[in-house]
Motif scaffolding. Structure first.
Motif, mmCIF file in Angstrom:
data_model
loop_
_atom_site.group_PDB
_atom_site.id
_atom_site.type_symbol
_atom_site.label_atom_id
_atom_site.label_comp_id
_atom_site.label_asym_id
_atom_site.label_seq_id
_atom_site.Cartn_x
_atom_site.Cartn_y
_atom_site.Cartn_z
ATOM 1 N N UNK A 119 0.850 -1.185 0.000
ATOM 2 C CA UNK A 119 0.000 0.000 0.000
ATOM 3 C C UNK A 119 0.889 1.238 0.000
ATOM 4 N N UNK A 120 0.311 2.381 -0.351
ATOM 5 C CA UNK A 120 1.092 3.616 -0.305
ATOM 6 C C UNK A 120 0.424 4.744 -1.064
ATOM 7 N N UNK A 121 0.941 5.957 -0.834
ATOM 8 C CA UNK A 121 0.401 7.150 -1.493
ATOM 9 C C UNK A 121 1.050 7.324 -2.861
ATOM 10 N N UNK A 122 0.209 7.632 -3.876
ATOM 11 C CA UNK A 122 0.696 7.938 -5.216
ATOM 12 C C UNK A 122 -0.106 9.116 -5.765
ATOM 13 N N UNK A 123 0.468 9.808 -6.749
ATOM 14 C CA UNK A 123 -0.243 10.930 -7.382
ATOM 15 C C UNK A 123 -0.909 10.428 -8.657
ATOM 16 N N UNK A 124 -2.182 10.727 -8.800
ATOM 17 C CA UNK A 124 -2.915 10.347 -10.007
ATOM 18 C C UNK A 124 -2.860 11.531 -10.973
ATOM 19 N N UNK A 125 -2.399 11.267 -12.208
ATOM 20 C CA UNK A 125 -2.329 12.317 -13.233
ATOM 21 C C UNK A 125 -3.636 12.281 -14.020
ATOM 22 N N UNK A 126 -4.474 13.349 -13.943
ATOM 23 C CA UNK A 126 -5.766 13.331 -14.647
ATOM 24 C C UNK A 126 -5.577 13.412 -16.161
ATOM 25 N N UNK A 144 -3.837 14.483 -8.222
ATOM 26 C CA UNK A 144 -4.622 14.075 -7.037
ATOM 27 C C UNK A 144 -3.828 13.043 -6.233
ATOM 28 N N UNK A 145 -3.667 13.306 -4.948
ATOM 29 C CA UNK A 145 -2.937 12.374 -4.076
ATOM 30 C C UNK A 145 -3.913 11.320 -3.549
ATOM 31 N N UNK A 146 -3.607 10.059 -3.821
ATOM 32 C CA UNK A 146 -4.505 8.972 -3.420
ATOM 33 C C UNK A 146 -3.730 7.852 -2.720
ATOM 34 N N UNK A 147 -4.438 7.185 -1.814
ATOM 35 C CA UNK A 147 -3.851 6.020 -1.139
ATOM 36 C C UNK A 147 -4.286 4.774 -1.911
ATOM 37 N N UNK A 148 -3.304 3.954 -2.331
ATOM 38 C CA UNK A 148 -3.597 2.737 -3.091
ATOM 39 C C UNK A 148 -3.278 1.494 -2.265
ATOM 40 N N UNK A 149 -4.130 0.480 -2.423
ATOM 41 C CA UNK A 149 -3.910 -0.830 -1.795
ATOM 42 C C UNK A 149 -3.842 -1.865 -2.915
ATOM 43 N N UNK A 182 -7.006 -1.065 -5.249
ATOM 44 C CA UNK A 182 -8.044 -0.163 -4.722
ATOM 45 C C UNK A 182 -7.467 1.241 -4.573
ATOM 46 N N UNK A 183 -8.185 2.219 -5.133
ATOM 47 C CA UNK A 183 -7.797 3.634 -4.985
ATOM 48 C C UNK A 183 -8.714 4.278 -3.956
ATOM 49 N N UNK A 184 -8.143 4.989 -2.993
ATOM 50 C CA UNK A 184 -8.951 5.609 -1.930
ATOM 51 C C UNK A 184 -8.483 7.044 -1.668
ATOM 52 N N UNK A 185 -9.366 7.805 -1.011
ATOM 53 C CA UNK A 185 -8.956 9.144 -0.562
ATOM 54 C C UNK A 185 -9.436 9.336 0.881
ATOM 55 N N UNK A 186 -8.747 10.177 1.665
ATOM 56 C CA UNK A 186 -9.149 10.356 3.073
ATOM 57 C C UNK A 186 -10.535 10.987 3.188
ATOM 58 N N UNK A 187 -11.289 10.546 4.193
ATOM 59 C CA UNK A 187 -12.582 11.179 4.484
ATOM 60 C C UNK A 187 -12.324 12.552 5.125
ATOM 61 N N UNK A 188 -13.359 13.354 5.188
ATOM 62 C CA UNK A 188 -13.208 14.701 5.741
ATOM 63 C C UNK A 188 -12.742 14.625 7.199
ATOM 64 N N UNK A 211 6.690 -0.126 -6.877
ATOM 65 C CA UNK A 211 5.308 -0.268 -7.345
ATOM 66 C C UNK A 211 5.266 -0.999 -8.691
ATOM 67 N N UNK A 212 6.189 -0.646 -9.575
ATOM 68 C CA UNK A 212 6.231 -1.276 -10.887
ATOM 69 C C UNK A 212 6.453 -2.785 -10.755
ATOM 70 N N UNK A 213 7.430 -3.152 -9.917
ATOM 71 C CA UNK A 213 7.727 -4.584 -9.710
ATOM 72 C C UNK A 213 6.521 -5.314 -9.090
ATOM 73 N N UNK A 214 5.920 -4.672 -8.079
ATOM 74 C CA UNK A 214 4.777 -5.308 -7.389
ATOM 75 C C UNK A 214 3.580 -5.469 -8.336
ATOM 76 N N UNK A 215 3.304 -4.430 -9.120
ATOM 77 C CA UNK A 215 2.147 -4.475 -10.043
ATOM 78 C C UNK A 215 2.357 -5.509 -11.146
#
Length: 320
Positions: free
Chosen positions: A220-227, A234-239, A246-252, A311-315
């Motif tokens: 798991x870890x934080x990555x930046x999503x390029x729109x 957009x900074x997102x937490x991926x599992x 799974x792509x997630x973002x923090x709740x308020x 991430x590349x190796x894991x994916x």
């Protein structure tokens, strides 16, 4: 050749001596659990027999097997002692399988059973325990099992192949490695279940099912999503799991119930995914990955090159 044999013999004697000394210490510690817990609890009936069996598992049989081994070692019957002992190694596999349930039952009894709670506290204050808790002592068999691997490996390495004891030691090492694989698989499965459960609890709501049989947690870890359009990153937490990303973002942060949770944004199945490294091949700052799915392309970026390479190796491994 004679010098080599003498060196082998010295190392072998040292290892055999250390094995015996540590076996005595191990037996002393197991004896604390059997004498001050198992035997007394059986006599008092503080715990039902089935509960007692679940918490302590085959501990008494493990103690007996080690006691017999120590008697052989004291007489210098190394090969014979270890060969006999290895016939009881399955006890360690069963002990490992039972450990999770044992911990659950122990916690439950401490919560519900007042007399057991009092009894445990009293026993642990005895000077023999030296401030150790029952929970620590119940981990001893698996810690000792790990030590056996090193001892037997060293003994085999320092025994002459034409010695009468060599075949017995080789057979013992083989038996140990089979049970070792079994124990390792149990530990890996347990750790994986804990990861799945932890991620499930982190996600808001029950919509995304993380706890699925056969699924393995990878990272798991934080990555930046390029729109795709020229919006900001957009900074997102991926599992990453063996079958999905799974792509997630923090709740308020001010949300009453979910301030410390993550909201699931998307679940990407990996079976039709193609992973490419867009940049990050050279010693540049960070890198960019492209994940192509049948109906979407995801661009993920990091300023940390080591991280993006991981991430590349894991994916790629998960997709493969």
């Amino acid at each position: 050749v004679e010098e080599q044999r003498a060196r082998w013999e010295r190392k072998r004697s040292r290892t055999a001596k250390e094995l015996l000394e540590t076996e005595h210490k191990y037996l002393e510690q197991l004896d604390l659990v059997i004498t001050f817990f198992v035997t007394i609890l059986k006599a008092k009936g503080t715990l039902k027999p089935a509960v007692l069996e679940t918490i302590f598992g085959p501990l008494e049989s493990i103690y007996s097997a080690s006691h017999v081994l120590s008697l052989h070692l004291e007489k210098g019957n190394l090969g014979q002692g270890l060969e006999n002992f290895c016939q009881n190694l399955e006890l360690y596999g069963h002990y490992a399988e039972n450990l999770e349930q044992a911990n659950k039952n122990l916690k439950e009894q401490l919560r519900k059973n007042k007399s057991f709670r009092r009894f445990k506290k009293l026993q642990e204050t005895r000077p023999q325990f030296q401030d150790r808790k029952l929970e620590d002592l119940l981990l001893l068999p698996l810690q000792r099992f790990h030590q056996y691997k090193h001892f037997l490996g060293d003994l085999l390495e320092n025994t002459s192949p034409d010695s009468a004891e060599y075949p017995k030691l080789a057979k013992s090492v083989k038996s140990l490695s089979v049970v070792s694989q079994w124990v390792q698989d149990i530990i890996r499965k347990r750790e994986n279940s804990l990861h799945l459960l932890r991620v499930q609890k982190l996600l808001k709501g029950q919509k995304t099912q993380v706890l699925t049989p056969g699924r393995w947690y990878i990272r798991e870890g934080w990555l930046l999503v390029v729109p795709s359009k020229g919006e900001e990153l957009k900074r997102r937490m991926f599992f990453l799991f063996s079958d999905i990303l799974i792509a997630t973002k923090p709740c308020h942060p001010l949300h009453l119930l979910n301030s410390n949770k993550l909201a699931c944004q998307a679940v990407y199945p990996l079976h039709q995914c193609v992973v490419d490294k867009v940049f990050g091949h050279t010693q540049s700052q960070g890198g960019l990955l492209s994940l192509s799915f049948p109906h979407k392309t995801l661009l993920l970026m990091s300023s940390d090159q080591e991280d993006i390479n991981d991430w590349y190796r894991s994916l790629t491994a998960a997709v493969r």
